[in-house]
Design a protein around this motif. Sequence first.
Motif, short mmCIF file in Angstrom:
data_model
loop_
_atom_site.label_atom_id
_atom_site.label_comp_id
_atom_site.label_asym_id
_atom_site.label_seq_id
_atom_site.Cartn_x
_atom_site.Cartn_y
_atom_site.Cartn_z
N THR A 115 0.86 -1.15 -0.01
CA THR A 115 0.07 0.08 -0.03
C THR A 115 0.82 1.19 0.13
O THR A 115 1.93 1.31 0.27
CB THR A 115 -0.97 0.10 1.25
N GLU A 116 0.28 2.26 -0.36
CA GLU A 116 0.76 3.69 -0.08
C GLU A 116 1.48 3.85 1.26
O GLU A 116 2.33 4.40 1.31
CB GLU A 116 0.03 4.87 -0.68
N THR A 117 0.63 3.42 2.29
CA THR A 117 0.84 3.61 3.55
C THR A 117 2.25 2.92 3.91
O THR A 117 3.15 3.53 4.49
CB THR A 117 -0.12 3.15 4.55
N ASP A 118 2.55 1.62 3.26
CA ASP A 118 3.52 0.97 3.37
C ASP A 118 4.91 1.82 3.18
O ASP A 118 5.86 1.76 3.89
CB ASP A 118 3.71 -0.62 2.76
N ILE A 119 4.76 2.46 1.73
CA ILE A 119 5.77 3.08 1.37
C ILE A 119 6.07 4.46 2.10
O ILE A 119 7.46 4.60 2.37
CB ILE A 119 5.40 3.56 -0.11
N VAL A 120 4.89 5.21 2.42
CA VAL A 120 5.42 6.29 3.31
C VAL A 120 6.00 5.94 4.69
O VAL A 120 6.90 6.73 5.02
CB VAL A 120 4.02 7.16 3.42
N HIS A 176 10.01 6.92 -4.92
CA HIS A 176 9.06 6.28 -4.07
C HIS A 176 7.96 7.47 -3.67
O HIS A 176 6.69 6.96 -3.28
CB HIS A 176 9.71 5.81 -2.65
N MET A 177 8.31 8.73 -3.71
CA MET A 177 7.50 9.58 -3.18
C MET A 177 6.71 10.57 -4.03
O MET A 177 6.08 11.37 -3.61
CB MET A 177 8.23 10.51 -2.13
N ASP A 178 7.39 10.71 -5.26
CA ASP A 178 6.78 11.95 -6.37
C ASP A 178 6.19 11.29 -7.61
O ASP A 178 6.77 10.89 -8.55
CB ASP A 178 8.22 12.68 -6.81
N LEU A 183 12.08 -2.34 1.54
CA LEU A 183 10.59 -2.46 1.84
C LEU A 183 10.08 -3.99 1.37
O LEU A 183 9.44 -4.78 1.98
CB LEU A 183 9.46 -1.45 1.46
N THR A 184 10.33 -4.13 0.16
CA THR A 184 10.07 -5.65 -0.33
C THR A 184 10.65 -6.48 0.30
O THR A 184 10.13 -7.58 0.62
CB THR A 184 10.46 -5.75 -2.09
N PHE A 185 12.17 -6.42 0.49
CA PHE A 185 12.52 -7.23 1.66
C PHE A 185 12.28 -7.49 2.82
O PHE A 185 11.94 -8.85 3.21
CB PHE A 185 14.21 -6.88 1.39
N SER A 186 11.85 -6.47 3.38
CA SER A 186 11.40 -6.64 4.77
C SER A 186 10.14 -7.23 4.84
O SER A 186 9.87 -8.24 5.84
CB SER A 186 11.46 -5.28 5.81
N ILE A 187 9.02 -6.94 4.05
CA ILE A 187 7.78 -7.48 4.25
C ILE A 187 7.84 -8.89 3.68
O ILE A 187 7.30 -9.76 4.35
CB ILE A 187 6.84 -6.57 3.26
N TYR A 190 4.99 -2.06 -7.23
CA TYR A 190 4.19 -0.92 -7.32
C TYR A 190 3.28 -0.88 -6.01
O TYR A 190 2.83 -2.07 -5.64
CB TYR A 190 3.45 -0.67 -8.66
N ILE A 191 2.64 0.30 -5.82
CA ILE A 191 1.39 0.30 -4.92
C ILE A 191 0.31 -0.49 -5.57
O ILE A 191 0.08 -0.21 -6.81
CB ILE A 191 0.87 1.75 -4.56
N GLY A 192 -0.19 -1.24 -4.81
CA GLY A 192 -1.44 -2.05 -5.17
C GLY A 192 -0.94 -3.58 -5.43
O GLY A 192 -1.67 -4.41 -5.80
N ASP A 193 0.30 -3.67 -5.78
CA ASP A 193 0.84 -4.89 -6.10
C ASP A 193 0.84 -5.94 -5.00
O ASP A 193 1.02 -5.42 -3.90
CB ASP A 193 2.37 -5.04 -6.54
#
Length: 152
Positions: free
Chosen positions: A25-30, A43-45, A63-67, A95-98
């Motif tokens: 999700t976008e929240t994950d990335i933020v 990641h942000m723009d 993030l992909t690694f840790s999740i 991507y967001i939503g994957d």
Amino acid sequence: MNFKTQFFEDYQIGHHRETLGRTITETDIVMHAGQTGDFFPHHMDAEWCKTQSFKKRIAHGTLTFSIGIGMTATEINPEAFSKGYDRLRFIKPVYIGDTIRVVVTISDKSDSKKPHLGQVTEHVEVFNQNNDIVMVCDHILLVNRKTDNTQQ
């Protein structure tokens, strides 16, 4: 969470397990950007990303690694501990939503410098919802033996 006691001798090369899916999700990335300080535009723009070949915001590789690794932590083996990760590669963007899922396969077993331990390598593959591989690495475990190897 499931406790599953396994000794070095119990691991079988080729054995694999697979996780359920998890949508990024976008929240994950933020949140990840805030935790790591990585606010790169990738990641942000969203507007900047439109000018790039990938066209939209992508998840941090870390993030992909840790999740992905966290998704595999449904089994706890009290006889093993992580030595680390090797050969980490980010193959395709997430991507967001994957929705990602993880397949872990025992790929190697070897002796350790300490005779009461063995080393087990788990090959970790993270896939997206299209079954494209997005990340790979090898997780190295040190695992107690049933019997001390010096007595053989």
